[in-house]
Design an enzyme around this catalytic site. Structure first.
Site, PDB file in Angstrom:
ATOM      1  N   CYS A  82      56.338  33.811  77.140  1.00 12.02           N
ATOM      2  CA  CYS A  82      57.341  34.228  78.130  1.00 12.02           C
ATOM      3  C   CYS A  82      58.296  33.075  78.430  1.00 12.02           C
ATOM      4  O   CYS A  82      59.088  32.697  77.584  1.00 12.02           O
ATOM      5  CB  CYS A  82      56.656  34.786  79.374  1.00 12.02           C
ATOM      6  SG  CYS A  82      57.775  35.779  80.420  1.00 12.02           S
ATOM      7  N   ARG A 111      67.059  35.674  78.799  1.00 12.35           N
ATOM      8  CA  ARG A 111      66.117  35.747  79.910  1.00 12.35           C
ATOM      9  C   ARG A 111      66.141  37.147  80.529  1.00 12.35           C
ATOM     10  O   ARG A 111      67.172  37.814  80.576  1.00 12.35           O
ATOM     11  CB  ARG A 111      66.471  34.712  80.984  1.00 12.35           C
ATOM     12  CG  ARG A 111      66.411  33.286  80.502  1.00 12.35           C
ATOM     13  CD  ARG A 111      67.071  32.309  81.459  1.00 12.35           C
ATOM     14  NE  ARG A 111      66.343  32.212  82.717  1.00 12.35           N
ATOM     15  CZ  ARG A 111      66.857  32.503  83.899  1.00 12.35           C
ATOM     16  NH1 ARG A 111      68.100  32.956  83.999  1.00 12.35           N
ATOM     17  NH2 ARG A 111      66.128  32.367  84.986  1.00 12.35           N
ATOM     18  N   HIS A 176      52.636  37.939  77.654  1.00 13.81           N
ATOM     19  CA  HIS A 176      51.617  37.038  78.194  1.00 13.81           C
ATOM     20  C   HIS A 176      50.238  37.364  77.601  1.00 13.81           C
ATOM     21  O   HIS A 176      49.457  38.085  78.214  1.00 13.81           O
ATOM     22  CB  HIS A 176      51.528  37.185  79.714  1.00 13.81           C
ATOM     23  CG  HIS A 176      52.705  36.671  80.464  1.00 13.81           C
ATOM     24  ND1 HIS A 176      52.778  35.379  80.932  1.00 13.81           N
ATOM     25  CD2 HIS A 176      53.865  37.281  80.841  1.00 13.81           C
ATOM     26  CE1 HIS A 176      53.924  35.208  81.567  1.00 13.81           C
ATOM     27  NE2 HIS A 176      54.605  36.335  81.518  1.00 13.81           N
ATOM     28  N   GLU A 178      47.718  35.542  77.555  1.00 13.14           N
ATOM     29  CA  GLU A 178      46.683  34.946  78.396  1.00 13.14           C
ATOM     30  C   GLU A 178      46.245  35.868  79.538  1.00 13.14           C
ATOM     31  O   GLU A 178      45.224  35.608  80.184  1.00 13.14           O
ATOM     32  CB  GLU A 178      47.178  33.605  78.961  1.00 13.14           C
ATOM     33  CG  GLU A 178      48.196  33.685  80.081  1.00 13.14           C
ATOM     34  CD  GLU A 178      49.627  33.942  79.623  1.00 13.14           C
ATOM     35  OE1 GLU A 178      50.526  33.864  80.480  1.00 13.14           O
ATOM     36  OE2 GLU A 178      49.835  34.216  78.424  1.00 13.14           O
TER      37      GLU A 178
END
Length: 199
Positions: A82, A111, A176, A178
């Site tokens: 990200c 972005r 993401h 994670e």
């Protein structure tokens, strides 16, 4: 390479703890990176999600920009998720005028390409080169890749928009990994690190 790889996680802002925990869980040695000294002897580095303009400013405040840029230029493997993808890119199309990314991978990013926080979403994503079926990807104020340079391979797309890419040494995702229970993206990065270290 002898023993487990030593992976640094930039720990200035954002979701660095989740990356540290994931890497620990799959057998890597880890180190939070907050100073130039923390870069010593790393086999790879992770740039986490967070706020990309803040991360870029903190790289200067903590005197990390020059030594990290030098390490990346000499081939230190890196993974950015990200905001980390934005920080590792060489061009941010809608960033602040004073936002300077690390230019570790030749691609342009936009972005918040998928909207605001309220537009966050999850999807099952096909990632090229990742065995085991689709990856459960979480997109939160996610960027997107707008263009790529020489040597960059797009490995995942959402509705035709590139959201993950890699070179020999650098892996970036707009999502993401994670934040999901699936550890395959982190394992892929460790494989990249091992390939880099192999004589």
């Amino acid at each position: 390479m002898t023993g487990a790889s030593l992976i640094g996680v930039l720990a200035l802002q954002g979701g660095f703890r989740d990356h540290l925990d994931r890497l620990d869980a799959i057998g890597a040695r880890t180190r939070p990176v907050r100073s130039p000294a923390d870069l010593a002897d790393l086999d790879g580095i992770v740039i986490p999600g967070g706020e990309s303009t803040t991360i870029c400013r903190l790289l200067d405040a903590f005197e990390l920009r020059e030594p990290l840029t030098a390490a990346l230029a000499t081939g230190l493997p890196a993974f950015g998720s990200c905001a980390g993808m934005i920080v590792l890119a060489d061009r941010v199309l809608d960033g602040r005028a004073d936002q300077r990314p690390l230019a570790a991978i030749p691609l342009s990013v936009r972005r918040n390409a998928f909207g605001r926080q309220s537009d966050s979403f999850e999807c099952e994503l096909e990632v090229q080169g990742l065995g085991g079926g689709p990856f459960p990807a979480a997109f939160i104020r996610a960027p997107a890749i707008e263009s790529i340079g020489h040597g960059v391979q797009v490995v995942a797309q959402v509705d035709g928009r590139p959201v993950a890419a890699r070179t020999e040494h650098v892996l970036v995702t707009a999502f993401h990994p994670e934040l999901t229970p699936d550890d395959r993206i982190h394992r892929l990065f460790l494989e990249m690190v091992a390939e880099h270290d192999r004589p």
